[in-house]
Every structure is written in C-alpha cells, then in structure tokens.
Design a protein around this motif. Structure first.
Motif, mmCIF file in Angstrom:
data_model
loop_
_atom_site.group_PDB
_atom_site.id
_atom_site.type_symbol
_atom_site.label_atom_id
_atom_site.label_comp_id
_atom_site.label_asym_id
_atom_site.label_seq_id
_atom_site.Cartn_x
_atom_site.Cartn_y
_atom_site.Cartn_z
ATOM 1 N N VAL A 43 157.524 53.462 -41.663
ATOM 2 C CA VAL A 43 156.989 54.289 -43.078
ATOM 3 C C VAL A 43 156.129 53.562 -43.574
ATOM 4 O O VAL A 43 154.801 53.992 -44.352
ATOM 5 C CB VAL A 43 158.423 54.576 -43.791
ATOM 6 N N GLU A 44 156.129 51.912 -43.796
ATOM 7 C CA GLU A 44 155.252 51.183 -44.609
ATOM 8 C C GLU A 44 153.898 51.191 -43.777
ATOM 9 O O GLU A 44 152.914 51.067 -44.674
ATOM 10 C CB GLU A 44 155.798 49.953 -44.847
ATOM 11 N N ALA A 45 153.902 51.137 -42.454
ATOM 12 C CA ALA A 45 152.650 51.149 -41.814
ATOM 13 C C ALA A 45 152.034 52.451 -41.865
ATOM 14 O O ALA A 45 150.890 52.436 -41.926
ATOM 15 C CB ALA A 45 153.019 50.911 -40.163
ATOM 16 N N ARG A 46 152.759 53.552 -42.001
ATOM 17 C CA ARG A 46 152.132 54.798 -42.371
ATOM 18 C C ARG A 46 151.530 54.883 -43.516
ATOM 19 O O ARG A 46 150.381 55.780 -43.653
ATOM 20 C CB ARG A 46 153.261 55.991 -41.975
ATOM 21 N N THR A 47 151.988 54.462 -44.639
ATOM 22 C CA THR A 47 151.675 54.624 -46.028
ATOM 23 C C THR A 47 150.235 53.875 -45.951
ATOM 24 O O THR A 47 149.314 54.173 -46.606
ATOM 25 C CB THR A 47 152.580 53.772 -47.034
ATOM 26 N N GLN A 48 150.231 52.687 -45.259
ATOM 27 C CA GLN A 48 148.961 51.835 -45.356
ATOM 28 C C GLN A 48 147.751 52.835 -44.482
ATOM 29 O O GLN A 48 146.501 52.745 -44.957
ATOM 30 C CB GLN A 48 148.902 50.464 -44.716
ATOM 31 N N ALA A 49 148.137 53.163 -43.403
ATOM 32 C CA ALA A 49 147.218 54.205 -42.635
ATOM 33 C C ALA A 49 146.736 55.246 -43.660
ATOM 34 O O ALA A 49 145.410 55.458 -43.623
ATOM 35 C CB ALA A 49 147.953 54.651 -41.398
ATOM 36 N N LEU A 50 147.500 55.864 -44.410
ATOM 37 C CA LEU A 50 147.096 56.881 -45.206
ATOM 38 C C LEU A 50 146.213 56.654 -46.338
ATOM 39 O O LEU A 50 145.342 57.245 -46.880
ATOM 40 C CB LEU A 50 148.400 57.590 -45.990
ATOM 41 N N VAL A 51 146.542 55.234 -46.807
ATOM 42 C CA VAL A 51 145.568 54.801 -48.003
ATOM 43 C C VAL A 51 144.144 54.638 -47.383
ATOM 44 O O VAL A 51 143.345 54.996 -47.948
ATOM 45 C CB VAL A 51 146.076 53.378 -48.329
ATOM 46 N N GLU A 52 143.936 54.318 -46.066
ATOM 47 C CA GLU A 52 142.824 53.873 -45.362
ATOM 48 C C GLU A 52 142.278 55.294 -45.121
ATOM 49 O O GLU A 52 141.086 55.574 -45.391
ATOM 50 C CB GLU A 52 143.175 53.473 -44.046
ATOM 51 N N TYR A 53 142.962 56.419 -45.016
ATOM 52 C CA TYR A 53 142.355 57.885 -44.619
ATOM 53 C C TYR A 53 141.842 58.233 -46.100
ATOM 54 O O TYR A 53 140.870 58.946 -46.123
ATOM 55 C CB TYR A 53 143.434 58.799 -44.414
ATOM 56 N N ALA A 54 142.591 57.928 -47.217
ATOM 57 C CA ALA A 54 142.255 58.354 -48.302
ATOM 58 C C ALA A 54 140.810 58.053 -48.863
ATOM 59 O O ALA A 54 140.195 58.365 -49.667
ATOM 60 C CB ALA A 54 143.411 58.195 -49.463
ATOM 61 N N GLU A 55 140.620 56.790 -48.467
ATOM 62 C CA GLU A 55 139.192 56.130 -48.948
ATOM 63 C C GLU A 55 138.208 56.713 -48.478
ATOM 64 O O GLU A 55 137.052 56.736 -49.242
ATOM 65 C CB GLU A 55 139.296 54.571 -48.236
ATOM 66 N N THR A 56 138.195 57.604 -47.288
ATOM 67 C CA THR A 56 136.972 58.202 -46.687
ATOM 68 C C THR A 56 137.297 59.905 -46.559
ATOM 69 O O THR A 56 136.254 60.536 -46.132
ATOM 70 C CB THR A 56 136.789 57.925 -45.396
ATOM 71 N N ALA A 57 138.414 60.394 -47.271
ATOM 72 C CA ALA A 57 138.860 61.725 -46.980
ATOM 73 C C ALA A 57 137.843 62.471 -47.859
ATOM 74 O O ALA A 57 137.523 62.190 -48.954
ATOM 75 C CB ALA A 57 140.213 62.064 -47.353
ATOM 76 N N ASP A 58 137.299 63.697 -47.254
ATOM 77 C CA ASP A 58 136.359 64.521 -48.220
ATOM 78 C C ASP A 58 137.213 65.128 -49.209
ATOM 79 O O ASP A 58 136.381 65.373 -50.271
ATOM 80 C CB ASP A 58 136.029 65.717 -47.294
ATOM 81 N N ILE A 59 138.467 65.263 -49.356
ATOM 82 C CA ILE A 59 139.194 65.832 -50.598
ATOM 83 C C ILE A 59 139.152 65.041 -51.823
ATOM 84 O O ILE A 59 139.475 65.381 -52.680
ATOM 85 C CB ILE A 59 140.647 66.384 -50.205
#
Length: 373
Positions: free
Chosen positions: A143-159
């Motif tokens: 879960v913690e690794a997933r959260t970090q991956a999602l933060v990285e996604y949020a940095e470049t996400a178009d939304i």
C-alpha cells in the motif's frame, strides 16, 4: 467488491454518510487491492441541503490510502469515472470519485462513447485477498509503495493542470466547484492550478506553482484539506483564515472574500436582439435584503442603457429549480423593482416546494394587471 474480485469492473455509489457505514470494508480493500476495476462514488453535501452532517469525505482517501478524483462538472464526471477504472486496474486499488451537491445536480455537455466490456479472469489468491494479520502485514508495504507511485503519477497527470493568468501577484490552488467559482469571478486575471486528483496530491508540481506566484491562495469547501497538504510540504499559503470551513461556497462568497464585486449574483442573463432580456435564476435573499437582487437590477439597467433601451423588458425569466440560492432573491427583487422591470413570461421547473415562488409571481402579475404565461 465481489464482482471486482471475480474480474468485472464494478461501482458503488453513496452519499458521504453512506461512506461512514462502508468504512470498515473500505480500509481493508485498500490492502487487498482489486481484480476488475472498482470505483466508489461518494457525494458530499456542503451546506447540508439534504444531510445530517457536513463532513468532508476527502479525509477517507488519505486515511485509507486510496486515490480520489474530484470532477468539477458533468464532462469531467464521465471522464474521471472512466479514468478511475483505468487507475484502479493499473495501481491495483479501489478509486474514490468524490462528487458534491453542485456537481451532482448540474447538467452540462458531455461526450458519450461506445460501451466497452472488461472482464478479467478470476484467480484465487488467499495471501492477497484474505486479510488475516499475517497476510495484512505483508500487504501494508504494498500500500505504501502504491501511494508513492500515485504521487509520481499526480506530478504529471493531465487532470492536475495549471492555467496561466495575466498577473502573478496571486495564484489560486483549487478543485471541484471552487474552481468554477474562481474562474467565474477572476477569469484569466491570475494563474489557477486545478487539482483533478485530490489524493494523493503532487508535491513538486504544487511547489513549482507556488514559486511562480507572489501569494498562493487555497480555495476549497469545508476543511482545509489542500491547505494542510501545502503546509506539510513547506508551502506558505492563504486558506481557511479567509474561506470558512462551514457551508458551501458560491460565486458571490468567493468574490466578497477576494474583495471583488460579482455583479450578477447567482444568475445569468442574455441581451436579445430586440433589446429585451432572457434571465436565468437570480440568487440569494430574504424578506428584508438581497444584494443579489440589487446587483442584478443594476446590471440589467446598465446593459439596457448600453443598448440604448429605456425600459427593462424581460422576455422570459427562467427558474431552473426552487433551491434558495437560485430563487430567494425574488423576495426582494419584485417588491423593490416590479415598477421598473417588465416580465413577459416566467418559466420554472416545478420540483420540490415551489408554492412560495408561485405566490410571489402571482403578486407580481397582480401588481401589473397582466395575465401570466
């Protein structure tokens, strides 16, 4: 969850208080992850129009460590729902889609598409889906690794996008309907960063935006959720010291807090080719005072003068529904301005308790000795 486990994409929809009831399995599903995409839709109710509390469901996303998307209109609602399924399967997680009263009750243009079926094969996996303590301990690092991956996604996400402004004296960080209010009040005068993914939020992208403006202002309804994130990552900002954590926001409230007059109130009007007007809704008010009524009349008078028209004539006045923030202004508008405004027709959607509206409109027509349409 059972459908997701079997491999089908599934959804569950509830109000904020329903999410309280679902909290127990919600936290556990964060650990188990999904098979088919799983989207949980939750609608908050700032202003408590039909709810027993005014809780902010964004806290569930952070506490359960589940991503949350927050659309600002109907088009984003359908787009974000599709994206939620993709993220759910990509990151092996349930995804929350947070609505609110204004977005849920709104109607706007959307792009539809062909329905696409998704069905994954069921695979028995006790270590992943049975959260006994021995298995749960192994899932927490996932879960913690997933959260970090999602933060990285949020940095470049178009939304999560930044919209440029003419001046960098202020920058506004916002989401959902608050974004709509800022754009209506400020237009393109100042830069705006709109968060479509409200959890987890980007870190560097927010820092870069804050560094590009002189003063960062957080505009959000209810709790200072975005504000707390900014302060946690060392970003100075203005937030709940200006914008209350009680009740919903509106164009008028945002304008008043920012020291800007929003002249039309909670309404929109159109100047027609024959010099008359089409008016939609009106705004707040009560039996003694209504700034919205005053602002609307002044704008109609200014526009009539600009068009070289002596009399203010409204060909049709449309009431979309009976909620007070759209209609209460008439408690003062017609008593104060009925001798200065001619209305040919009233159109309204008879949903909810609209008897008081009918009574006020009847008074108006009685004064003018006209036959209502």
């Amino acid at each position: 969850f059972g459908a997701s486990l079997a491999g089908a994409r599934s959804a569950c929809a509830m109000k904020h208080v329903g999410l309280n009831v679902a909290a127990d399995p919600l936290y556990t599903m964060s650990y188990t992850g999904v098979n088919g995409g799983l989207v949980l839709c939750v609608a908050d109710d700032p202003g408590m129009h039909s709810s027993q509390n005014e809780q902010d469901s964004r806290h569930y996303a952070r506490a359960a460590k589940i991503p949350m998307l927050e659309p600002a209109d109907s088009a984003e609602a359908i787009a974000f729902a599709k994206l939620a399924y993709e993220l759910s399967e990509q990151f092996d997680t349930p995804v929350l889609v947070k609505m609110c009263t204004r977005v849920s009750h709104s109607q706007s243009v959307v792009e539809t598409g062909e329905r696409v079926e998704h069905l994954k094969e069921y695979q028995k996996d006790i270590a992943k889906y049975v959260m006994m303590p021995g298995n749960a301990k192994k899932r927490h690092p996932v879960v913690e690794a997933r959260t970090q991956a999602l933060v990285e996604y949020a940095e470049t996400a178009d939304i999560n996008r930044v919209e440029a402004g003419a001046s960098n004296a202020y920058g506004f960080l916002t989401s959902s309907t608050s974004y709509q209010y800022i754009k209506e009040v400020m237009g393109d005068k100042y830069p705006v960063m709109k968060l479509g993914m409200i959890w987890p939020m980007p870190v560097q992208k927010i820092k870069d935006f804050a560094a590009s403006v002189e003063t960062l202002v957080i505009v959000e309804e209810l709790d200072g959720f975005i504000e707390a994130h900014c302060r946690n990552i060392g970003v100075d900002c203005i937030g709940k010291e200006k914008f209350s954590c009680i009740d919903e926001l509106s164009q008028n409230k945002v304008a008043a807090i920012l020291g800007k007059s929003f002249e039309n109130g909670m309404s929109i009007f159109f100047s027609l080719s024959d010099g008359t007007f089409l008016v939609v809704d009106g705004g707040q008010g009560n039996d003694t005072v209504s700034a919205d009524a005053e602002h609307l009349y002044r704008r109609l008078r200014e526009k009539a003068d600009e068009n070289g028209v002596e009399d203010i004539v409204v060909s049709a006045w449309v009431f979309t529904h009976s909620h007070g923030d759209h209609t209460y202004f008439i408690r003062r508008f017609f008593p104060d301005y009925s001798d200065r405004v001619t209305v040919r027709e009233f159109w309204f959607n008879p949903v909810g308790n609209c008897n008081w509206i009918l009574n006020r409109l009847a008074e108006f027509f009685f004064i003018h000795k006209t036959q209502p349409n």
